[in-house]
Design an enzyme around this catalytic site. Structure first.
Site, PDB file in Angstrom:
ATOM      1  N   GLY A 220       0.671  -1.132   0.063  1.00 51.00           N
ATOM      2  CA  GLY A 220      -0.189   0.016  -0.057  1.00 51.00           C
ATOM      3  C   GLY A 220       0.803   1.204   0.095  1.00 51.00           C
ATOM      4  O   GLY A 220       2.058   1.547  -0.626  1.00 51.00           O
ATOM      5  N   SER A 221       0.383   2.183   0.582  1.00 55.98           N
ATOM      6  CA  SER A 221       1.076   3.728   0.727  1.00 55.98           C
ATOM      7  C   SER A 221       2.337   3.501   1.364  1.00 55.98           C
ATOM      8  O   SER A 221       3.163   4.538   1.094  1.00 55.98           O
ATOM      9  CB  SER A 221       0.068   4.571   1.225  1.00 55.98           C
ATOM     10  OG  SER A 221      -1.268   4.729   0.454  1.00 55.98           O
ATOM     11  N   THR A 222       2.925   2.534   2.241  1.00 57.20           N
ATOM     12  CA  THR A 222       4.096   2.632   2.581  1.00 57.20           C
ATOM     13  C   THR A 222       5.290   2.620   1.277  1.00 57.20           C
ATOM     14  O   THR A 222       6.351   3.082   1.624  1.00 57.20           O
ATOM     15  CB  THR A 222       4.403   1.214   3.526  1.00 57.20           C
ATOM     16  OG1 THR A 222       4.186   0.343   2.915  1.00 57.20           O
ATOM     17  CG2 THR A 222       3.513   1.539   4.756  1.00 57.20           C
ATOM     18  N   LYS A 224       5.144   4.472  -1.245  1.00 57.11           N
ATOM     19  CA  LYS A 224       5.216   5.539  -1.846  1.00 57.11           C
ATOM     20  C   LYS A 224       6.873   6.195  -1.194  1.00 57.11           C
ATOM     21  O   LYS A 224       7.183   7.290  -1.996  1.00 57.11           O
ATOM     22  CB  LYS A 224       4.276   6.577  -1.142  1.00 57.11           C
ATOM     23  CG  LYS A 224       2.812   6.345  -1.868  1.00 57.11           C
ATOM     24  CD  LYS A 224       1.826   6.941  -1.250  1.00 57.11           C
ATOM     25  CE  LYS A 224       0.363   6.776  -1.646  1.00 57.11           C
ATOM     26  NZ  LYS A 224      -0.844   7.456  -1.076  1.00 57.11           N
TER      27      LYS A 224
END
Length: 488
Positions: A220-222, A224
């Protein structure tokens, strides 16, 4: 005067006896030399098994204390393995079972623990001459006992994992996988041991799955942080507008990507990390291009199927062949991007350590039973993920996430904490319970970061709408980081 009949009979008897002796020698050679391996490996040969369990096994140590032992059984297999607080350390030790073999450290370091490793012999020629068995040696781990306990307590029955490392050395400080199991429940060879094993194998929650090392999840957004690293390495200004629309139509697709947070229209890289804007990082990943994104992901350790600590770790994956829409989703940790908790802890550690990832290791040293070392393991560089300039910029951005963004639940008084939250979609058409993530690092104010970690929570009692990395995973991370800093 000799009698010819008797002489012939004697010669024939002698020849027959000689043939018998030759036949016996051939048979002995066949059994003891040519077919020795076959007989040694035969399931019917119990000698090797009896010999293996004829003496106590060496021990695994955490923070100076033994977390394993051996007890007399009063049976043919004289000793069986015991575990102190087995469920707490199962993701570290693995198991040693008289029926089911050895895994994790019990398996990788079996030679030392069982006493068969030739390095344990004090004077090799004398040991070879006397053929006296060596007592089992010990495995001294890098695990921080207090932080391990803090991680298990903070998980509080939630399904998931925690992995933490020391950024400057790569020493693994925490490995927790929940739900866990007691490896001592099937260490012997009784019917009770078989029943316990069968119960664990049938459990739908898979307590014997090492989620910290052997399970991969969409990060997920980790992820990014990795995409930001690719953009910054290419020269992007973290405080310049990115000209990102909202919603963002994926390339060559009718699908539109939206954001949970407000303010993502034309946001900067810094703001987009702090508020976790999907549209910005999907667009940035596409602009970076597949080749650059693959190189950056691999610089952090993705697509390495051979990582060992020395226990084998499942390979984390960033696809090398994708269209632009798939690349956009992969750049925000979705599509086919998958990572172990240890891999994401390594991402955070690389940022915390000036861009250099140290090779993670679970063992400090191997010793004889008297404590004298036979092997000392030191730190080694694994990858240079980014240069020092980019690492400093990433730290500033990640510290913003904790100071004023989605990761405020990870704040620790009098400490510098950086992090990134993530809520990864899961299941067919994203209908499964989302995974809650937090990755980050912490250090005392003015000191280098002492710990970097990743927390993933697969499932909890929270409502689907309340599941988030900041809400569920960040408090677990805070508890672990506080414990490590308290001990420094």
């Amino acid at each position: 005067m000799s009698r010819p009949g008797i002489s012939i009979t004697a010669r024939r008897a002698g020849t027959f006896c000689l043939l018998l002796i030759v036949a016996l020698l051939v048979q002995a050679t066949l059994v003891q030399v040519l077919r020795a391996g076959e007989y040694n490996d035969s399931p019917a040969n119990r000698r090797a098994t009896v010999e293996r369990y004829a003496r106590p096994r060496g021990n695994i140590l955490v923070s100076g204390d033994r977390i394993t032992g051996s007890r007399a059984t009063g049976r043919m297999l004289k000793y069986q393995r015991t575990y102190t607080n087995g469920p707490l350390y199962a993701a570290v030790t693995g198991y040693s079972s008289q029926i089911y073999g050895n895994t994790l450290l019990e398996g990788v370091e079996d030679g030392v623990l069982s006493g068969t490793d030739p390095r344990l012999a004090g004077f090799a020629p004398w040991s070879a001459l006397t053929r006296m068995p060596q007592p089992g040696g010990d495995v001294v781990t890098t695990i921080d006992a207090a932080a391990q306990q803090a991680a298990l307590k903070a998980m509080n029955g939630k399904r998931g994992a925690v992995a933490a490392v020391e950024p400057a050395t790569g020493r693994v400080l925490v490995l927790v996988s929940t739900p866990s199991y007691d490896p001592g429940s099937f260490a012997g060879s009784s019917d009770a041991d078989r029943t316990a094993w069968g119960r664990l194998q049938a459990d739908p929650l898979q307590p014997m799955l090492n989620r910290a090392l052997r399970q991969t999840y969409p990060p997920g957004s980790t992820f990014k942080v990795v995409t930001a690293a690719a953009a910054l390495t290419a020269g992007a200004d973290p405080d310049a507008p990115t000209d990102t629309p909202e919603p963002l139509r994926l390339p060559n697709s009718s699908r539109e990507l939206t954001n949970e947070a407000p303010g993502c229209l034309d946001a900067t890289l810094r703001f987009a990390l702090i508020r976790s804007c999907n549209t910005v990082y999907a667009k940035v990943g596409v602009e970076a291009g597949l080749d650059r994104m693959v190189r950056q992901a691999q610089a952090f350790g993705f697509n390495d199927p051979h990582l060992t600590i020395p226990v084998g770790v499942a390979g984390s994956v960033f696809d090398t062949r994708m269209d632009l829409a798939q690349l956009a989703l992969s750049s925000i940790g979705q599509y086919d991007t998958r990572a172990t908790p240890l891999q994401m802890a390594m991402v955070a550690a690389g940022v915390a350590n000036g861009g250099k990832i140290m090779r993670p290791r679970l063992v400090d040293r191997l010793t004889r039973s008297d404590g004298t070392a036979v092997a000392l393991l030191s730190e080694k560089t694994y990858r240079q993920a980014v240069d020092a300039r980019v690492a400093a910029e990433l730290r500033s951005m990640m510290e913003g996430v904790v100071a004023e963004g989605t990761g405020t639940n990870a704040q620790i008084p009098d400490a510098v904490v950086g992090g990134k939250t993530g809520t990864a979609q899961n299941g067919l058409e994203n209908r499964g319970t989302p995974y809650a993530w937090f990755i980050g690092y912490a250090g005392k104010d003015g000191a280098a970061p002492a710990v970097a970690l990743a927390v993933v929570i697969e499932d909890s009692d929270a409502r689907r709408a309340d599941i988030s990395g900041g809400g569920l995973a960040a408090p677990v991370a805070r508890a672990v980081m506080e414990s490590v800093l308290k001990g420094r």
